[in-house]
Design a protein around this motif. Structure first.
Motif, PDB file in Angstrom:
ATOM      1  N   MET A   1       1.372  -1.712   0.120  1.00 50.00           N
ATOM      2  CA  MET A   1       0.431   0.194   0.021  1.00 50.00           C
ATOM      3  C   MET A   1       0.770   0.983  -0.267  1.00 50.00           C
ATOM      4  SD  MET A   1      -3.010   0.773   2.395  1.00 50.00           S
ATOM      5  CE  MET A   1      -2.340   0.656   3.990  1.00 50.00           C
ATOM      6  N   SER A   2       0.747   2.499  -0.577  1.00 50.69           N
ATOM      7  CA  SER A   2       1.691   3.127  -0.867  1.00 50.69           C
ATOM      8  C   SER A   2       0.268   4.606  -0.306  1.00 50.69           C
ATOM      9  CB  SER A   2       2.005   3.884  -2.280  1.00 50.69           C
ATOM     10  OG  SER A   2       0.268   3.730  -2.652  1.00 50.69           O
ATOM     11  N   MET A   3       1.035   6.013  -0.342  1.00 45.37           N
ATOM     12  CA  MET A   3       0.003   7.064   0.050  1.00 45.37           C
ATOM     13  C   MET A   3      -0.596   7.180  -0.412  1.00 45.37           C
ATOM     14  SD  MET A   3       2.238   9.513   2.703  1.00 45.37           S
ATOM     15  CE  MET A   3       4.141   8.518   1.790  1.00 45.37           C
ATOM     16  N   LEU A   4      -0.113   7.399  -2.036  1.00 40.92           N
ATOM     17  CA  LEU A   4      -1.420   7.977  -2.783  1.00 40.92           C
ATOM     18  C   LEU A   4      -1.720   7.389  -3.729  1.00 40.92           C
ATOM     19  CD1 LEU A   4       0.395  11.674  -3.411  1.00 40.92           C
ATOM     20  CD2 LEU A   4      -1.953  10.795  -2.297  1.00 40.92           C
ATOM     21  N   SER A   5      -0.657   7.121  -4.438  1.00 36.48           N
ATOM     22  CA  SER A   5      -0.738   6.429  -6.008  1.00 36.48           C
ATOM     23  C   SER A   5      -2.289   5.237  -6.556  1.00 36.48           C
ATOM     24  CB  SER A   5       0.739   6.280  -6.171  1.00 36.48           C
ATOM     25  OG  SER A   5       1.109   5.235  -5.997  1.00 36.48           O
ATOM     26  N   GLY A   6      -2.146   4.647  -5.015  1.00 37.03           N
ATOM     27  CA  GLY A   6      -2.651   3.143  -5.242  1.00 37.03           C
ATOM     28  C   GLY A   6      -3.813   3.971  -4.798  1.00 37.03           C
TER      29      GLY A   6
ATOM     30  N   PRO B   1       5.491  27.864  -1.054  1.00 37.67           N
ATOM     31  CA  PRO B   1       5.150  27.688  -2.100  1.00 37.67           C
ATOM     32  C   PRO B   1       4.881  27.420  -3.586  1.00 37.67           C
ATOM     33  CG  PRO B   1       6.325  30.060  -1.863  1.00 37.67           C
ATOM     34  CD  PRO B   1       6.477  29.143  -0.873  1.00 37.67           C
ATOM     35  N   LEU B   2       5.670  26.287  -3.063  1.00 40.91           N
ATOM     36  CA  LEU B   2       6.590  25.111  -4.729  1.00 40.91           C
ATOM     37  C   LEU B   2       5.290  23.289  -4.041  1.00 40.91           C
ATOM     38  CD1 LEU B   2      10.329  26.059  -6.228  1.00 40.91           C
ATOM     39  CD2 LEU B   2       8.134  26.999  -7.064  1.00 40.91           C
ATOM     40  N   SER B   3       5.103  23.521  -3.138  1.00 34.18           N
ATOM     41  CA  SER B   3       4.519  22.133  -2.623  1.00 34.18           C
ATOM     42  C   SER B   3       3.422  22.010  -2.581  1.00 34.18           C
ATOM     43  CB  SER B   3       5.373  22.224  -1.149  1.00 34.18           C
ATOM     44  OG  SER B   3       5.069  20.912  -0.461  1.00 34.18           O
ATOM     45  N   ARG B   4       2.611  20.812  -3.080  1.00 30.04           N
ATOM     46  CA  ARG B   4       1.007  20.500  -2.971  1.00 30.04           C
ATOM     47  C   ARG B   4       1.321  19.413  -2.294  1.00 30.04           C
ATOM     48  NH1 ARG B   4       1.736  24.919  -4.220  1.00 30.04           N
ATOM     49  NH2 ARG B   4       0.354  26.128  -6.309  1.00 30.04           N
ATOM     50  N   LYS B   5       2.266  18.416  -1.915  1.00 21.20           N
ATOM     51  CA  LYS B   5       1.873  17.308  -1.186  1.00 21.20           C
ATOM     52  C   LYS B   5       1.273  17.226  -0.153  1.00 21.20           C
ATOM     53  CE  LYS B   5       5.942  17.255   2.029  1.00 21.20           C
ATOM     54  NZ  LYS B   5       5.599  16.679   3.108  1.00 21.20           N
ATOM     55  N   ASP B   6       0.956  18.613   0.971  1.00 22.85           N
ATOM     56  CA  ASP B   6       0.419  18.048   2.240  1.00 22.85           C
ATOM     57  C   ASP B   6      -1.118  18.358   2.328  1.00 22.85           C
ATOM     58  OD1 ASP B   6       2.842  16.948   3.209  1.00 22.85           O
ATOM     59  OD2 ASP B   6       2.473  19.349   4.221  1.00 22.85           O
ATOM     60  N   ARG B   7      -1.490  19.152   1.133  1.00 21.01           N
ATOM     61  CA  ARG B   7      -2.420  19.185   1.142  1.00 21.01           C
ATOM     62  C   ARG B   7      -3.363  17.842  -0.010  1.00 21.01           C
ATOM     63  NH1 ARG B   7      -1.618  24.601  -2.498  1.00 21.01           N
ATOM     64  NH2 ARG B   7       0.558  24.264  -0.848  1.00 21.01           N
ATOM     65  N   THR B   8      -2.773  17.433  -0.587  1.00 21.25           N
ATOM     66  CA  THR B   8      -3.121  16.025  -1.740  1.00 21.25           C
ATOM     67  C   THR B   8      -3.309  15.480  -0.188  1.00 21.25           C
ATOM     68  OG1 THR B   8      -1.816  17.638  -3.183  1.00 21.25           O
ATOM     69  CG2 THR B   8      -2.602  15.068  -3.618  1.00 21.25           C
ATOM     70  N   LEU B   9      -2.662  15.906   0.349  1.00 20.80           N
ATOM     71  CA  LEU B   9      -2.801  13.740   1.099  1.00 20.80           C
ATOM     72  C   LEU B   9      -3.776  13.797   1.872  1.00 20.80           C
ATOM     73  CD1 LEU B   9      -1.239  11.540   2.702  1.00 20.80           C
ATOM     74  CD2 LEU B   9       0.283  12.777   3.761  1.00 20.80           C
ATOM     75  N   MET B  10      -3.646  14.986   2.618  1.00 20.00           N
ATOM     76  CA  MET B  10      -5.013  15.087   3.657  1.00 20.00           C
ATOM     77  C   MET B  10      -6.557  14.979   2.964  1.00 20.00           C
ATOM     78  SD  MET B  10      -3.494  19.123   6.365  1.00 20.00           S
ATOM     79  CE  MET B  10      -2.984  19.279   4.647  1.00 20.00           C
ATOM     80  N   VAL B  11      -6.544  15.968   1.161  1.00 21.66           N
ATOM     81  CA  VAL B  11      -7.954  15.564   0.480  1.00 21.66           C
ATOM     82  C   VAL B  11      -7.352  14.012   0.265  1.00 21.66           C
ATOM     83  CG1 VAL B  11      -8.843  16.372  -1.659  1.00 21.66           C
ATOM     84  CG2 VAL B  11      -7.695  18.282  -0.445  1.00 21.66           C
ATOM     85  N   GLU B  12      -6.387  13.532  -0.636  1.00 22.06           N
ATOM     86  CA  GLU B  12      -6.783  12.240  -0.973  1.00 22.06           C
ATOM     87  C   GLU B  12      -6.962  11.061   0.577  1.00 22.06           C
ATOM     88  OE1 GLU B  12      -6.272  10.952  -4.118  1.00 22.06           O
ATOM     89  OE2 GLU B  12      -6.865  12.634  -5.130  1.00 22.06           O
ATOM     90  N   ARG B  13      -6.594  11.417   1.190  1.00 20.15           N
ATOM     91  CA  ARG B  13      -5.933   9.987   2.498  1.00 20.15           C
ATOM     92  C   ARG B  13      -6.315  10.432   3.797  1.00 20.15           C
ATOM     93  NH1 ARG B  13      -3.736   5.372   0.288  1.00 20.15           N
ATOM     94  NH2 ARG B  13      -4.190   4.587   2.252  1.00 20.15           N
TER      95      ARG B  13
ATOM     96  N   ALA C   1       8.093   8.781  -0.684  1.00 19.76           N
ATOM     97  CA  ALA C   1       7.552   9.499  -0.479  1.00 19.76           C
ATOM     98  C   ALA C   1       6.978  10.637  -1.397  1.00 19.76           C
ATOM     99  CB  ALA C   1       9.425  10.209  -0.599  1.00 19.76           C
ATOM    100  N   LEU C   2       6.883  11.397  -0.768  1.00 20.42           N
ATOM    101  CA  LEU C   2       5.939  12.911  -1.981  1.00 20.42           C
ATOM    102  C   LEU C   2       6.271  13.764  -2.868  1.00 20.42           C
ATOM    103  CD1 LEU C   2       2.311  12.072   0.120  1.00 20.42           C
ATOM    104  CD2 LEU C   2       2.451  10.908  -1.907  1.00 20.42           C
ATOM    105  N   PHE C   3       6.671  13.683  -3.901  1.00 24.38           N
ATOM    106  CA  PHE C   3       7.537  15.119  -4.197  1.00 24.38           C
ATOM    107  C   PHE C   3       6.581  15.786  -4.544  1.00 24.38           C
ATOM    108  CE2 PHE C   3      10.221  11.216  -4.491  1.00 24.38           C
ATOM    109  CZ  PHE C   3      11.316  11.653  -3.330  1.00 24.38           C
ATOM    110  N   THR C   4       6.589  17.155  -5.416  1.00 24.01           N
ATOM    111  CA  THR C   4       5.757  17.627  -5.650  1.00 24.01           C
ATOM    112  C   THR C   4       7.042  18.456  -6.555  1.00 24.01           C
ATOM    113  OG1 THR C   4       4.283  18.439  -3.688  1.00 24.01           O
ATOM    114  CG2 THR C   4       4.035  20.171  -6.365  1.00 24.01           C
ATOM    115  N   THR C   5       6.396  18.115  -8.125  1.00 27.57           N
ATOM    116  CA  THR C   5       7.360  18.431  -9.927  1.00 27.57           C
ATOM    117  C   THR C   5       6.110  19.686 -10.399  1.00 27.57           C
ATOM    118  OG1 THR C   5       8.036  16.031  -8.906  1.00 27.57           O
ATOM    119  CG2 THR C   5       7.995  17.643 -11.480  1.00 27.57           C
TER     120      THR C   5
ATOM    121  N   TYR D   1       3.680  13.006  -7.082  1.00 26.34           N
ATOM    122  CA  TYR D   1       4.075  11.958  -7.446  1.00 26.34           C
ATOM    123  C   TYR D   1       4.389  11.171  -6.246  1.00 26.34           C
ATOM    124  CZ  TYR D   1       2.972  14.491 -12.133  1.00 26.34           C
ATOM    125  OH  TYR D   1       2.472  14.601 -13.367  1.00 26.34           O
ATOM    126  N   GLU D   2       3.789  10.703  -5.978  1.00 27.55           N
ATOM    127  CA  GLU D   2       5.080   9.452  -5.189  1.00 27.55           C
ATOM    128  C   GLU D   2       5.636   8.029  -4.846  1.00 27.55           C
ATOM    129  OE1 GLU D   2       1.887   7.242  -3.217  1.00 27.55           O
ATOM    130  OE2 GLU D   2       3.149   6.299  -1.572  1.00 27.55           O
TER     131      GLU D   2
END
Ligand SMILES: Cc1cc2nc3c(=O)[nH]c(=O)nc-3n(C[C@H](O)[C@H](O)[C@H](O)COP(=O)(O)O)c2cc1C
Ligand code: SF4
Length: 397
Positions: free
Chosen positions: A1-6, A73-85, A203-207, A217-218
């Protein structure tokens, strides 16, 4: 199981607890230590060591503060994680509270990240554990500094999101004077997956920048930057440098970046940091001096304006970098930047000046020729690229 991609694991309930069974308490702390889980909020501090310290200091009165401010400003991973999981983040916070014997949990979520605030509120309302029902959500004010740990504690205690002079640090005296575990939300989600034996170290990356599909992306550990670029649909343009780790990270030249692996230890060995997982690909036809000047202006503007070296030092750096970017420098601007970049670290109540000058030092190295050209009122990048690189590519093809 992964944090986001699955996405959510099919065998787990979609509304409510994601992790059932698995490691708890000291056994979980030992597992996080074995896995060498490092914090994902920026500093990369070992999670297990922090949990042990807070437990030892806490005497059962500790507080867990899940940091989802995400002011970078260049990061989105925490908000994405909180929305998705959101439930995975809550699982992580509950496990942390259990392990450090905390009686309270606070989710500190950036007030600009409306979807994340709603998702976390909804998920909390769906939870029936006593600890989750006692948990509360505090909206973090906008801005870069409000996610700094002592600023977060100060905001919750006194309504003022400015860092406090330390010590005492939050792990000694934080919320209501109680030892407080401040942990990034991705770190908590990762801890929850470790508890269930499911995490393979992703780990989560914001690209963003010169990639075709900017996004979060995870990735598994030890991948090369090419893997992130592939997930992001490939490069849309030639790249001249990559900003790794966000505004408190470092520039790496395009030549260097393709030889890297994206794990904290090997990056550290090269003087770089994974920071909060930002990878910004600067196009070859953009000016590195200009990009750095924009970041310095932003960071100077975000100073909490309570420490002289931070207010005046970062202000002067931003002004000189801007003059250079505009090819209208004073005679000594480049020499001044080189000197000032080594003067501010450790001279503020928080690490804001350290992060900003670390980025500046990397820029002076990676864009050395460009800075010299700008001191002479020229810009190499705009004049020679991208045509020059295309001619070169054709010549060696
Ligand atoms: C100026 C500044 C801003 C910060 N902003 C954030 C943030 O938005 N989110 C975050 O998790 N950590 C942020 N941090 C790091 C926190 O102070 C703290 O180290 C982190 O939340 C701890 O979590 P971790 O160990 O899981 O990384 C910031 C640090 C500084 C110096
Ligand atoms: S170093 Fe800067 S941002 Fe940090 S507390 Fe001092 S003035 Fe505020």
């Amino acid at each position: 199981m992964s944090m986001l991609s699955g996405g959510p694991h099919p065998a787990l309930p979609q509304r409510g607890r994601e992790i059932d069974g698995g490691l708890r308490g000291d056994a979980l702390v030992r597992e996080l230590e074995r896995a060498n889980l490092l914090g994902r909020g920026g500093a990369g501090f070992p999670v297990a060591r922090k949990w042990r310290t807070v437990k030892a200091n806490g005497n059962g009165r500790a507080v867990v503060l899940a940091n989802g401010a995400e002011g970078e400003p260049l990061s989105r991973k925490d908000r994405t994680l909180m929305v998705e999981r959101p439930h995975l983040v809550i699982d992580g916070a509950l496990l942390a509270a259990d392990a450090v014997r905390a009686s309270d949990i606070i989710f500190y979520v950036g007030n600009e990240h409306r979807a994340a605030v709603s998702a976390m509120r909804r998920a909390l309302a769906e939870r029936h554990e006593r600890a989750a029902q006692r948990a509360r959500l505090v909206e973090a004010p906008a801005g870069y500094i409000s996610g700094e740990e002592s600023a977060a504690v100060h905001y919750i205690n006194a309504g003022d999101a400015r860092p406090t002079v330390t010590p005492p640090r939050p792990f000694e005296r934080g919320i209501d004077g109680r030892p407080t575990l401040v942990q990034n939300v991705e770190s908590l989600a990762a801890a929850a997956l470790h508890a269930s034996g499911a995490l393979n170290g992703t780990a989560l990356f914001t690209t963003s920048g010169a990639v075709r599909r900017s996004g979060v992306y995870e990735l598994p550990p030890d991948v090369a930057p090419e893997a992130v670029v592939d997930l992001a649909g490939g490069l849309a343009k030639d790249v001249q440098a990559v900003l790794i780790g966000g505004y408190f990270g470092s520039w790496a030249s395009a030549e260097e970046v393709w030889s890297l692996t994206l794990d904290s230890n090997s990056l550290r060995a090269r003087g770089l940091t994974l920071g909060c997982g930002v990878l910004y690909f600067l196009p070859a036809d953009s000016c590195g001096v200009d990009a750095t000047a924009r970041i310095m202006s932003y960071l100077a503007g975000q100073s909490a304006r309570q420490c002289g070296p931070c207010v005046f030092g970062l202000g002067a750096i931003a002004t000189a970098t801007r003059r250079l970017a505009e090819r209208a420098p004073q005679a000594e601007d480049l020499a001044r930047l080189a000197r000032w970049s080594g003067l501010l670290a450790g001279r503020g109540a928080c690490k804001h000046p350290d992060g900003a000058t670390g980025l500046l030092r990397s820029a002076l190295e990676v864009f050395a020729d460009d800075f010299v050209a700008h001191q002479q009122r020229r810009c190499i990048t705009r004049r020679a690229l991208p045509d020059h690189s295309r001619v070169l590519a054709e010549a060696v093809a």
